[in-house]
Design an enzyme around this catalytic site. Structure first.
Site, PDB file in Angstrom:
ATOM      1  CG  ASP A  11      -0.214   0.041   2.544  1.00 15.86           C
ATOM      2  OD1 ASP A  11      -0.810   0.532   3.537  1.00 15.86           O
ATOM      3  OD2 ASP A  11       0.962  -0.397   2.606  1.00 15.86           O
ATOM      4  CG  ASP A  16       4.022   0.085   1.543  1.00 16.08           C
ATOM      5  OD1 ASP A  16       3.823   1.033   2.327  1.00 16.08           O
ATOM      6  OD2 ASP A  16       3.466  -1.024   1.639  1.00 16.08           O
ATOM      7  CG  ASN A  40       0.537   3.448   4.192  1.00 17.86           C
ATOM      8  OD1 ASN A  40       0.370   3.464   5.412  1.00 17.86           O
ATOM      9  ND2 ASN A  40       1.477   2.724   3.604  1.00 17.86           N
ATOM     10  CB  THR A 124       4.545  -4.218   2.921  1.00 20.22           C
ATOM     11  OG1 THR A 124       4.170  -3.701   1.625  1.00 20.22           O
ATOM     12  CG2 THR A 124       5.708  -5.192   2.774  1.00 20.22           C
ATOM     13  CG  PHE A 165      -2.051   1.120   9.306  1.00 12.07           C
ATOM     14  CD1 PHE A 165      -1.871   0.616   8.028  1.00 12.07           C
ATOM     15  CD2 PHE A 165      -3.020   2.104   9.499  1.00 12.07           C
ATOM     16  CE1 PHE A 165      -2.643   1.086   6.959  1.00 12.07           C
ATOM     17  CE2 PHE A 165      -3.793   2.576   8.444  1.00 12.07           C
ATOM     18  CZ  PHE A 165      -3.605   2.058   7.180  1.00 12.07           C
ATOM     19  CG  ASN A 166       0.388  -3.129   7.245  1.00 14.12           C
ATOM     20  OD1 ASN A 166      -0.117  -2.146   6.695  1.00 14.12           O
ATOM     21  ND2 ASN A 166       1.671  -3.412   7.144  1.00 14.12           N
ATOM     22  CD  GLN A 227       6.943   7.484  11.464  1.00 13.85           C
ATOM     23  OE1 GLN A 227       6.825   7.252  12.661  1.00 13.85           O
ATOM     24  NE2 GLN A 227       6.319   6.757  10.558  1.00 13.85           N
ATOM     25  CG  HIS A 239       7.069   0.186   9.948  1.00 12.21           C
ATOM     26  ND1 HIS A 239       7.288  -0.072  11.292  1.00 12.21           N
ATOM     27  CD2 HIS A 239       6.552   1.442   9.891  1.00 12.21           C
ATOM     28  CE1 HIS A 239       6.907   0.973  12.010  1.00 12.21           C
ATOM     29  NE2 HIS A 239       6.448   1.907  11.194  1.00 12.21           N
ATOM     30  CG  ASP A 240       5.985  -1.673   4.582  1.00 15.62           C
ATOM     31  OD1 ASP A 240       5.353  -0.781   3.993  1.00 15.62           O
ATOM     32  OD2 ASP A 240       5.523  -2.289   5.564  1.00 15.62           O
TER      33      ASP A 240
HETATM   34  O1  RIB Z   1       2.356  -0.114  10.784  1.00 18.40           O
HETATM   35  C1  RIB Z   1       3.238   0.118   9.724  1.00 18.40           C
HETATM   36  C2  RIB Z   1       2.665  -0.400   8.445  1.00 18.40           C
HETATM   37  O2  RIB Z   1       1.453   0.291   8.114  1.00 18.40           O
HETATM   38  C3  RIB Z   1       3.594  -0.175   7.245  1.00 18.40           C
HETATM   39  O3  RIB Z   1       3.395  -1.191   6.313  1.00 18.40           O
HETATM   40  C4  RIB Z   1       3.103   1.132   6.685  1.00 18.40           C
HETATM   41  O4  RIB Z   1       3.414   1.278   5.298  1.00 18.40           O
HETATM   42  C5  RIB Z   1       1.624   0.993   6.881  1.00 18.40           C
HETATM   43  O5  RIB Z   1       1.117   0.212   5.803  1.00 18.40           O
HETATM   44 CA    CA Z   2       2.787  -0.580   4.031  1.00 16.30          CA
END
Ligand code: RIB
Ligand code: CA
Length: 310
Positions: A11, A16, A40, A124, A165-166, A227, A239-240
Site C-alpha cells: 500500500d 512500501d 496508507n 506490507t 496498522f496493517n 514521524q 517498517h516494510d
Molecule cells: O504499521 C506500519 C505499516 O502500516 C507499514 O506497512 C506502513 O506502510 C503501513 O502500511
Molecule cells: Ca505498508
C-alpha cells in the site's frame, strides 16, 4: 543462485516504496508482480504510487490494482504519516505506466495456481487481497510457500495500544491468513521499530547519487518529518523493507515460532496479534515471529540495493 519468487502486496506508502527498491533489482529476488491494496491511502493513490516508483526506477514488473475496501470493517488510511498523495515528498516525471487490467486478487490466484508451490507472498499493507484470494480459490492455500508480512506486534501497537496498522486496517483479512495453515513469518513493530532512519542514514544513502538514492532521500525527508511531528522521533521506523531484507539475508532477523491469534471480536483490542511468546497456552505455533533485527546488517542491505540502480 536460486531466486526467491515473490508477489509483493503493498500500500505505497513511503516504506512500501523502499521495499520495492529492495525487491526491484536484487539478484536473489524474482519479483513476479506488485499487487496493491488500499491502506496508507485510498486505492487510486496507492496504485498511482506503485506505478510512479516502478516507472521512475525502471522496474519492469506488472502492477495490479486490488481491493479498495477492507473485508468487513470501515476503511482507515494513514495520510497523517504518508500525506495526501500517500507518497508526499518525491516529485515524479509524468506517469505513463498503467496498472494491468487483471484484478490483483485474480492475479494472485492465477499465478499461485500455475506455480509449483514455490512462491512467497510478501504483504506490507492490509492483507485484504490475499485473504480475498484465499476465499475465492481455497486451492491456493497449499500453493503458497510462505507468507512474509509486515504487521502486528507482541509489544504496543501504533494505531491503538493493542493494534498495528496493517492488521487493524483489516483484521478479518489477517484472521483469514493466520488461520490458513500457510507457513508465516510475521515481521512486527517489535523489530521494525529498530530500523530507525536517522538523518545520518539519509545522508549516507544520499551520497550514492543515483535514482534510487535520490528517491530514498526524497521519501525519507517527508517520512521522518511526519514521524517526528506525530511521535517526536528523530528517526522514522522503516517498517516494510525489513520483510525483503529478510528474504535477501534471513540472518538479519531472529525469529521464534509462536501461536498467534488475531483478535476480531473485542472492541478495545480489535486487530491485536496475540502472540503467545512464552507458550503459556501450549497451542500449535502458527507463525515465526521476528524478535530481533541486526540493524547494522539491515542498513547495509539498504545501501547495497540502492547501489544496484543507475
Ligand atoms: O504499521 C506500519 C505499516 O502500516 C507499514 O506497512 C506502513 O506502510 C503501513 O502500511
Ligand atoms: Ca505498508
Amino acid at each position: 543462485m536460486e531466486k526467491t519468487k515473490i508477489i509483493l502486496d503493498c500500500d505505497p506508502g513511503h516504506d512500501d516504496a523502499v521495499a520495492i527498491i529492495l525487491a526491484g533489482k536484487n539478484p536473489a529476488i524474482d519479483l513476479l508482480g506488485i499487487t496493491v491494496v488500499s491502506g496508507n491511502q485510498t486505492l487510486d493513490k496507492t496504485v498511482r504510487n506503485a506505478l510512479n516508483v516502478t516507472q521512475y526506477l525502471g522496474i519492469d514488473v506488472p502492477v495490479f490494482a486490488g481491493c479498495s475496501e477492507p473485508m468487513v470493517r470501515k476503511k482507515i488510511t494513514a495520510g497523517d504519516i504518508h500525506g495526501e498523495s500517500g507518497l508526499d515528498g518525491p516529485v515524479f516525471p509524468p506517469l505513463e505506466r498503467k496498472a494491468e487490467p487483471e484484478h490483483a486478487v485474480n492475479f494472485i490466484i492465477r499465478t499461485l495456481m500455475e506455480s509449483d508451490g514455490d512462491i512467497t507472498v510478501v504483504t506490507t499493507g492490509p492483507m485484504t487481497n490475499l485473504a480475498m484470494a484465499m476465499r475465492m480459490e481455497p486451492k491456493i492455500v497449499s500453493k503458497i510457500k510462505r507468507i512474509v508480512l509486515m504487521g502486528g506486534a507482541y509489544t504496543n501497537g501504533n494505531v491503538t495500544p493493542a493494534a498495528e496498522f496493517n492488521i487493524v486496517a483489516d483484521a478479518e483479512a489477517a484472521y483469514v491468513c493466520f488461520t490458513s495453515n500457510v507457513p508465516i513469518t510475521m515481521v512486527g513493530l517489535d523489530v521494525t521499530r529498530l530500523a530507525l532512519c536517522y538523518p545520518e542514514i539519509v545522508d549516507r544513502m544520499g551520497k550514492i547519487e543515483n535514482r534510487a538514492s535520490k528517491l530514498f532521500v526524497d521519501l525519507m525527508r517527508h517520512f521522518c518529518k511526519s514521524q517526528k511531528e506525530t511521535f517526536g522521533w528523530e528517526g522514522g521506523p522503516l517498517h516494510d523493507p525489513v520483510t525483503i531484507a529478510y528474504l535477501i539475508d534471513p540472518s538479519v532477523l531472529e525469529v521464534k515460532p509462536m501461536n498467534v491469534q488475531i483478535d476480531i471480536r473485542s472492541t478495545q483490542s480489535y486487530g491485536r496479534t496475540n502472540c503467545d511468546r512464552f507458550d503459556y497456552l501450549h497451542l500449535p505455533h502458527t507463525a515465526d515471529v521476528a524478535t530481533d533485527l541486526d540493524v547494522e546488517r539491515f542498513w547495509n542491505i539498504i545501501e547495497e540495493n540502492i547501489r544496484l540502480y543507475d
